[in-house]
Design an enzyme around this catalytic site. Structure first.
Site, mmCIF file in Angstrom:
data_model
loop_
_atom_site.group_PDB
_atom_site.id
_atom_site.type_symbol
_atom_site.label_atom_id
_atom_site.label_comp_id
_atom_site.label_asym_id
_atom_site.label_seq_id
_atom_site.Cartn_x
_atom_site.Cartn_y
_atom_site.Cartn_z
ATOM 1 N N ARG A 30 0.810 -1.513 0.130
ATOM 2 C CA ARG A 30 -0.113 -0.077 -0.047
ATOM 3 C C ARG A 30 0.871 1.336 0.040
ATOM 4 N NH1 ARG A 30 -5.026 -0.254 2.166
ATOM 5 N NH2 ARG A 30 -4.323 -1.781 3.273
ATOM 6 N N CYS A 46 -25.616 -3.482 -9.376
ATOM 7 C CA CYS A 46 -26.845 -3.661 -8.977
ATOM 8 C C CYS A 46 -26.789 -4.440 -7.485
ATOM 9 C CB CYS A 46 -27.797 -4.860 -9.817
ATOM 10 S SG CYS A 46 -27.775 -4.043 -11.496
HETATM 11 C C1 LIG Z 1 -0.585 -7.656 2.151
HETATM 12 C C2 LIG Z 1 0.807 -8.095 2.435
HETATM 13 C C3 LIG Z 1 1.631 -7.306 2.417
HETATM 14 C C4 LIG Z 1 1.705 -5.925 2.177
HETATM 15 O O1 LIG Z 1 0.877 -5.222 2.989
HETATM 16 P P1 LIG Z 1 0.549 -3.589 2.819
HETATM 17 O O2 LIG Z 1 -0.586 -3.113 3.850
HETATM 18 O O3 LIG Z 1 0.115 -3.445 1.268
HETATM 19 O O4 LIG Z 1 1.875 -2.855 2.891
HETATM 20 C C5 LIG Z 1 3.257 -7.648 2.653
HETATM 21 N N1 LIG Z 1 3.465 -8.933 3.000
HETATM 22 C C6 LIG Z 1 2.218 -9.816 3.133
HETATM 23 C C7 LIG Z 1 2.887 -11.242 3.816
HETATM 24 C C8 LIG Z 1 1.081 -9.496 2.779
HETATM 25 O O5 LIG Z 1 0.109 -10.590 2.954
#
Ligand SMILES: *Cc1c(COP(=O)(O)O)cnc(C)c1O
Length: 435
Positions: free
Chosen positions: A296, A364
């Protein structure tokens, strides 16, 4: 004029919303809506915040892995490769996307709590450098697959350190009762470590944890590192095994609205590194190479979605709905976990934001809400462009064809120019698989 949540958002002299310095209404006219925009300069900037902090703070072999489930398409793997990041992939689809984009698969880490035998073989065929293993069945299956090829597979064991990161339940993954990983508290982490060390075709490189997503708490990574390093020290003492890599996962939060805090990632990594140096010294262990897997915080604020407004439905005494030409099919995050967003009427930034409404999609489903209770420009009407900010993470990657709505294209913005990185799905694409 509002204060924007990211400095790649601005307003031009004509009162139009700009993203990465480009007029969003012009981009909507050129590429059509719904439209995902990605600010490539911001994306690279976000990657460099991590890579520079890592160079400054951590030893050799340490690496930033882009958690590509946040937004996966070929061009983003190319950009991650150019910026010196590894990637975290969770399915054959992500592996294929990275591999076919020319990404160096030695730098790919393959996650997921359920890798099938076919997934394992495919990942090995593609040369995936490292597996992140969730449990015993998978560990044995990887050993068998490596044995069949006469190789040894490098891997990390995913452990649950028992940390509560204070985030949404759906993205809280580090607790003992999580579906992911082996718990340290129950002794299962030690048992799987002993097993991994006994298997001939397994090259155990170290350990992984991921405590959750949208983390703002200052010391979550320190708390996770403490538990993991204690475990590393215990394993070294008891089994004589020194972990070469420690992967602390991803999870830093980003602001979606003015009410959210923000994280100074460069500074935070410095603090985490300091804590790790001290803890390793205290435990008298050599510091492993450190990995992190941000998703993210790399992509979220590099994204924006544009829609065309269809209807403005006023229900006197109740509320107003503004309907757009996309919805939960391209952005399911509000429907999934009540995610917050900041929204604007792109062509009316000079008007007061006096139209209080629910911004809703065309699917919908009554739950097809992009964001309830937002304030758009007073004169918002059919044909206007609505902009939803900070959609770079978990939008395109979670998009569906619900109601057989084609998925939007991704247009990249770079140095004042734009180009298509993912083309718009056509009606023909939608029936392509149908016999
Ligand atoms: C989703 C995930 C991330 C990334 O998480 P963010 O919140 O998008 O930074 C990293 N490692 C694992 C194992 C994840 O499942």
């Amino acid at each position: 004029m509002p204060d924007f949540i990211c400095d790649n958002i601005s307003v031009n002299a004509a009162g139009r919303l700009c993203f990465a310095g480009q007029d969003t209404t012009a981009l909507a006219a050129r590429y059509g809506t719904p439209l995902y925009l990605m600010d490539e300069d911001r994306l690279r900037h976000n990657m460099r915040i991590y890579t520079q902090a890592f160079q400054r703070c951590f030893g050799p072999g340490s690496r930033v892995l882009y958690a590509s489930k946040a937004n996966a398409f070929r061009q983003i793997y190319r950009i991650a490769g150019e910026e010196g990041l590894g990637v975290d992939v969770v399915s054959p689809g992500e592996i294929h996307s990275a591999h076919s984009a020319g990404f160096d698969m030695a730098l790919a880490y393959f996650h997921s709590n359920n890798k099938t035998d076919a997934d394992i073989r495919y990942a090995m065929d593609c040369g995936v450098g490292c597996f992140v293993v969730d449990g015993e069945e998978e560990l044995r299956a990887i050993d068998a697959a490596a044995a069949a090829r006469g190789t040894r597979q490098k891997l990390l064991l995913r452990l649950t350190p028992g940390i509560d990161p204070h985030t949404y339940a759906a993205v809280d993954t580090g607790r003992v009762d999580s579906k992911f990983g082996s718990a340290i508290e129950t002794g299962q982490a030690e048992a799987i470590t002993a097993l991994a060390l006994s298997l001939e075709h397994i090259d155990l490189a170290g350990f992984h944890c991921h405590v959750g997503s949208m983390v703002f708490d200052e010391d979550v990574f320190q708390r996770a590192a403490a538990v993991m390093l204690e475990f590393v020290a215990m394993v070294q003492k008891k089994y004589g095994f020194l972990a070469r890599e420690l992967d602390l996962g991803g999870g830093y939060g980003v602001p979606y609205t003015a009410a959210d805090g923000s994280v100074d990632i460069g500074a935070r990594i410095g603090e985490v590194a300091e804590y790790i140096h001290q803890t390793c010294a205290r435990l008298s262990i050599a510091e492993p190479a450190i990995l992190m897997e941000p998703g993210r915080s790399i992509v979220a604020d590099a994204g924006m979605t544009l829609y065309t407004v269809g209807a403005v439905k006023r229900i006197p005494g109740y509320k107003t709905y503004v309907s757009v030409d996309g919805g939960m099919s391209d952005n399911p995050r509000y429907a999934l976990y009540g995610a917050k967003y900041t929204c604007y009427t792109a062509g009316r930034m000079a008007e007061p934001a006096a139209l209080r409404c629910d911004l809703v999609g065309r699917c919908c489903e009554s739950g097809d809400v992009i964001q309830p209770d937002v304030c758009l420009a007073e004169g918002t009407c059919r044909g206007d462009i609505a902009a939803v900010c900070t959609t770079g993470a978990y939008n395109y990657s979670m998009a569906s064809n619900y109601n057989r709505i084609p998925r939007p294209p991704i247009v990249m913005l770079r140095g004042g120019e734009s180009y298509v990185a993912v083309r718009r799905e056509s009606l023909a694409d939608l029936v392509m698989l149908d016999e």
